[in-house]
Design a protein around this motif. Structure first.
Motif, short mmCIF file in Angstrom:
data_model
loop_
_atom_site.label_atom_id
_atom_site.label_comp_id
_atom_site.label_asym_id
_atom_site.label_seq_id
_atom_site.Cartn_x
_atom_site.Cartn_y
_atom_site.Cartn_z
N PHE A 19 -3.58 -6.62 0.38
CA PHE A 19 -3.60 -5.22 0.51
C PHE A 19 -4.49 -4.77 -0.81
O PHE A 19 -4.93 -3.74 -0.97
N SER A 30 -3.78 0.06 2.75
CA SER A 30 -3.32 -0.47 3.90
C SER A 30 -4.66 -0.85 5.08
O SER A 30 -4.61 -1.90 5.83
N CYS A 45 0.83 -1.14 0.07
CA CYS A 45 -0.05 0.04 0.07
C CYS A 45 1.06 1.26 0.14
O CYS A 45 0.33 2.14 -0.36
#
Ligand code: SIN
Length: 278
Positions: free
Chosen positions: A201, A158, A107
């Motif tokens: 992610f 995230s 991320c």
């Protein structure tokens, strides 16, 4: 590849090798550094046994490969060592870091190139880590799918992987980054192409409709999880694993509750993922 200063024994033909003849607590000479680096490029993840490192020695080893990364939203366990990510599970743990297949912190706009995990306590059995070769995953797709993927990007977030960390930290610099990366990533050192989407992610492919994106990502995740692309590392106390996040994904097996597993991870900064046609 012939090595002079280390011994390299492959775990599988596809991914993973154990390295012998290196004491990671000592500064690596240029030749050993180059050979460890080459072994990592060749095998995507390398393992060392029976190492004894202080936090500073662990960080020094990581710094040979680049500046160290500070995790954007994990608790800082050691005030003087924000680069140390504690990996810990015990009888209170409901989940552990990395239970989903992922590439660390994908991320970030510039995700880490590599991660160096040093475990000092391991459960009596279980707690292995699985690693998968994302070059092989890309190379074994059919040509029409490869062509379609080459123009696509994916959003990585995230909060998908680290939602539970919101309450777990009192950091005032906490961030939940997100980034858009090419679905096929060219490795900056080897020039090889690999798949760069992961269950941990990746949220979606913005060029596609939601149902198309979900179906395509699920197909790619399943393909990435093909057993032939993998190796499985059985930890002992004082083992070290060093993986290249640009071409390998990993999955931490949480099959040892309520036993304890403990270690430190040092993570090496990387650069912005790009795609270059072969
Ligand atoms: C991680 O860094 O994702 C954790 C890996 C592990 O605990 O084996």
């Amino acid at each position: 590849m012939a090595y002079q200063s280390i011994e390299v024994r492959k775990l599988t033909p596809t991914i993973g090798a154990e390295i012998f003849g290196v004491d990671l607590a000592q500064p690596l000479g240029n030749q050993q550094f180059q050979e460890v680096h080459d072994a990592l490029m060749d095998n995507l993840v390398v393992f060392f046994r029976d190492q004894k490192m202080t936090i500073d020695q662990h960080k020094d080893f990581g710094r040979r490969f680049g500046p160290l990364h500070v995790h954007p939203n994990a608790p800082i366990a050691f005030k003087d060592h924000p680069e140390i990510l504690v990996i810990k599970a015990d009888e209170k743990s409901k989940h552990v870091a990395g239970e989903e297949w992922h590439s660390d912190v994908s991320c970030d706009v510039e995700p880490p190139m590599g991660s160096i995990l040093y475990l000092t306590e391991v459960p009596p059995n279980g707690g292995d880590t699985l690693f998968a070769n994302t070059y092989r995953a890309y190379e074994t797709l059919s040509e029409p799918i490869k062509r379609m993927l080459q123009g696509l990007t994916a959003l990585h977030d995230s909060s998908k992987a680290h939602y539970y960390r919101v309450k777990a930290t009192d950091r005032d610099d906490i961030k939940f980054p997100n980034a858009e990366h090419p679905v096929v990533r060219t490795h900056p050192v080897t020039g090889r192409q690999g798949l760069y989407v992961n269950r941990g992610f990746t949220l979606r492919i913005p060029q596609l409709k939601r149902n198309e994106s979900d179906a395509l990502l699920e197909m790619l995740y399943r393909h990435l999880e093909t057993p032939e692309f993998q190796c499985r590392f059985k930890w002992q106390a004082n083992s070290v694993a060093f993986w290249d996040n640009r071409c390998a994904q990993h999955h931490a097996m949480f099959d040892y509750f309520p036993n304890r597993r403990y270690g430190h991870r040092v993570t090496v900064c990387g650069d912005k993922p790009f795609y270059r046609p072969a």
